[in-house]
Design an enzyme around this catalytic site. Structure first.
Site, PDB file in Angstrom:
ATOM      1  N   ASP A 276      -1.023 -16.390 -16.936  1.00  0.00           N
ATOM      2  CA  ASP A 276      -1.429 -15.169 -16.237  1.00  0.00           C
ATOM      3  C   ASP A 276      -0.688 -15.181 -14.903  1.00  0.00           C
ATOM      4  O   ASP A 276      -0.994 -15.977 -14.010  1.00  0.00           O
ATOM      5  CB  ASP A 276      -2.948 -15.171 -16.020  1.00  0.00           C
ATOM      6  CG  ASP A 276      -3.405 -13.951 -15.227  1.00  0.00           C
ATOM      7  OD1 ASP A 276      -2.541 -13.170 -14.760  1.00  0.00           O
ATOM      8  OD2 ASP A 276      -4.627 -13.788 -15.076  1.00  0.00           O
TER       9      ASP A 276
ATOM     10  N   TYR B  81       0.902   2.506  -9.774  1.00  0.00           N
ATOM     11  CA  TYR B  81       2.106   2.012 -10.461  1.00  0.00           C
ATOM     12  C   TYR B  81       3.363   2.315  -9.641  1.00  0.00           C
ATOM     13  O   TYR B  81       4.197   1.431  -9.408  1.00  0.00           O
ATOM     14  CB  TYR B  81       2.182   2.660 -11.844  1.00  0.00           C
ATOM     15  CG  TYR B  81       3.368   2.236 -12.670  1.00  0.00           C
ATOM     16  CD1 TYR B  81       3.361   1.020 -13.360  1.00  0.00           C
ATOM     17  CD2 TYR B  81       4.506   3.038 -12.768  1.00  0.00           C
ATOM     18  CE1 TYR B  81       4.454   0.636 -14.118  1.00  0.00           C
ATOM     19  CE2 TYR B  81       5.588   2.663 -13.524  1.00  0.00           C
ATOM     20  CZ  TYR B  81       5.557   1.457 -14.208  1.00  0.00           C
ATOM     21  OH  TYR B  81       6.641   1.072 -14.954  1.00  0.00           O
TER      22      TYR B  81
ATOM     23  N   LYS C 162       5.946  -0.399  -7.893  1.00  0.00           N
ATOM     24  CA  LYS C 162       7.371  -0.508  -8.243  1.00  0.00           C
ATOM     25  C   LYS C 162       8.262  -0.258  -7.022  1.00  0.00           C
ATOM     26  O   LYS C 162       9.312  -0.869  -6.872  1.00  0.00           O
ATOM     27  CB  LYS C 162       7.708   0.455  -9.374  1.00  0.00           C
ATOM     28  CG  LYS C 162       7.012   0.112 -10.695  1.00  0.00           C
ATOM     29  CD  LYS C 162       7.419  -1.256 -11.228  1.00  0.00           C
ATOM     30  CE  LYS C 162       6.836  -1.516 -12.604  1.00  0.00           C
ATOM     31  NZ  LYS C 162       7.265  -2.800 -13.192  1.00  0.00           N
TER      32      LYS C 162
END
Ligand code: NAP
Length: 231
Positions: free
Chosen positions: A47, A135, A139
């Protein structure tokens, strides 16, 4: 590209893009160490939101490591109104905090011989998308993280770049999102969705001697979508 004699660690290799990246490195002759989070199969499992697990992964990848391609990530759709801080953290931890830990561990492993680190970002790191605030932010930060890492690690011969894909095809995508896929086909200058191999080839290039003077770069692999005028 001939990468015979080199070793690459591909994170998220159980995913669509990661599997394609791993395939293209193997076809170029590299020894490929494949990582996954939970998937069964021939994977080193970790993980990557857990800093210790990330360090252990690199300890498992014994021998000279020439390249890392970090494809692990999540991309849930959530409107801001329905989003919790926990939702935000889950995306940022997986897409960004993990990249910091991976970069640090990889740079440690590559310090004596140099190497190449490539993170898979997204065109959504530079272009907003509704339902993807967490998201897009993760990024955008990933791209800047890589550029900064390039500054700090250049003196060790370690290059750090990002690859920003556009929409990559996967089984069931056209059925799950017919209007999105149709809009992409209509707007993309090269007229098709991307494949995991399109991304893989960009990553092989960045890890190869042909990219020996390229670092701190975001390589957009999107069939020309980002070149499209928006007015
Ligand atoms: N698909 C696209 O159109 C597209 C476009 C631009 C950018 N991207 C980016 O490309 C990357 C790969 O996308 P994809 O479509 O191939 O995704 P995917 O098929 O969902 O694969 C995601 C991968 O990340 C791993 N992963 C998820 N959570 C993790 C964690 N906590 N620790 C370690 N590994 C974890 C998964 O492992 P398990 O399988 O074991 O869970 C899997 O290998 C992502 O960063 C994504 O944001 C995708």
């Amino acid at each position: 590209m001939d990468l015979t004699g080199t070793t690459v660690l591909v994170t998220g290799a159980s995913g669509g893009i990661g599997a394609g990246v791993a395939r293209r490195f193997a076809e170029a002759g590299a020894t490929v160490l494949k990582h996954a989070h939970r998937a069964d199969g021939d994977f080193l499992r970790a993980d990557l939101t857990d800093e210790r697990a990330c360090a252990d992964l690199f300890a498992e990848a014994t021998g000279t490591l020439n390249a890392v391609v970090n494809c692990a990530g999540v991309q849930p759709d959530q409107d801001l109104d329905g989003m919790t801080v926990a939702d935000w953290r889950a995306v940022v931890d997986t897409n960004l905090v993990s990249a910091f830990a991976i970069t640090q561990a990889a740079a440690k492993a590559m310090r004596d011989n140099g190497g190449s680190i490539t993170h898979i970002a997204s065109i959504q790191g530079t272009q907003p998308a509704a339902g993807h605030a967490h998201y897009c932010a993760s990024k955008a930060a990933l791209i800047m993280h890589a550029r900064t890492a390039a500054l700090e690690y250049g003196r060790f011969g370690i290059r750090v770049n990002t690859v920003s894909p556009g929409l990559i095809d996967r089984p069931g995508l056209a059925d799950a999102w017919p209007d999105g896929v149709a809009r992409w086909h209509a707007a993309a200058p090269l007229g098709r969705l991307g494949t995991p191999e399109d991304v893989g080839d960009a990553c092989v290039f960045l890890a190869s001697p042909y990219a020996r003077w390229i670092t701190g770069h975001d390589l957009v692999v999107d069939g020309g979508m980002s070149a499209r005028p928006t007015w």
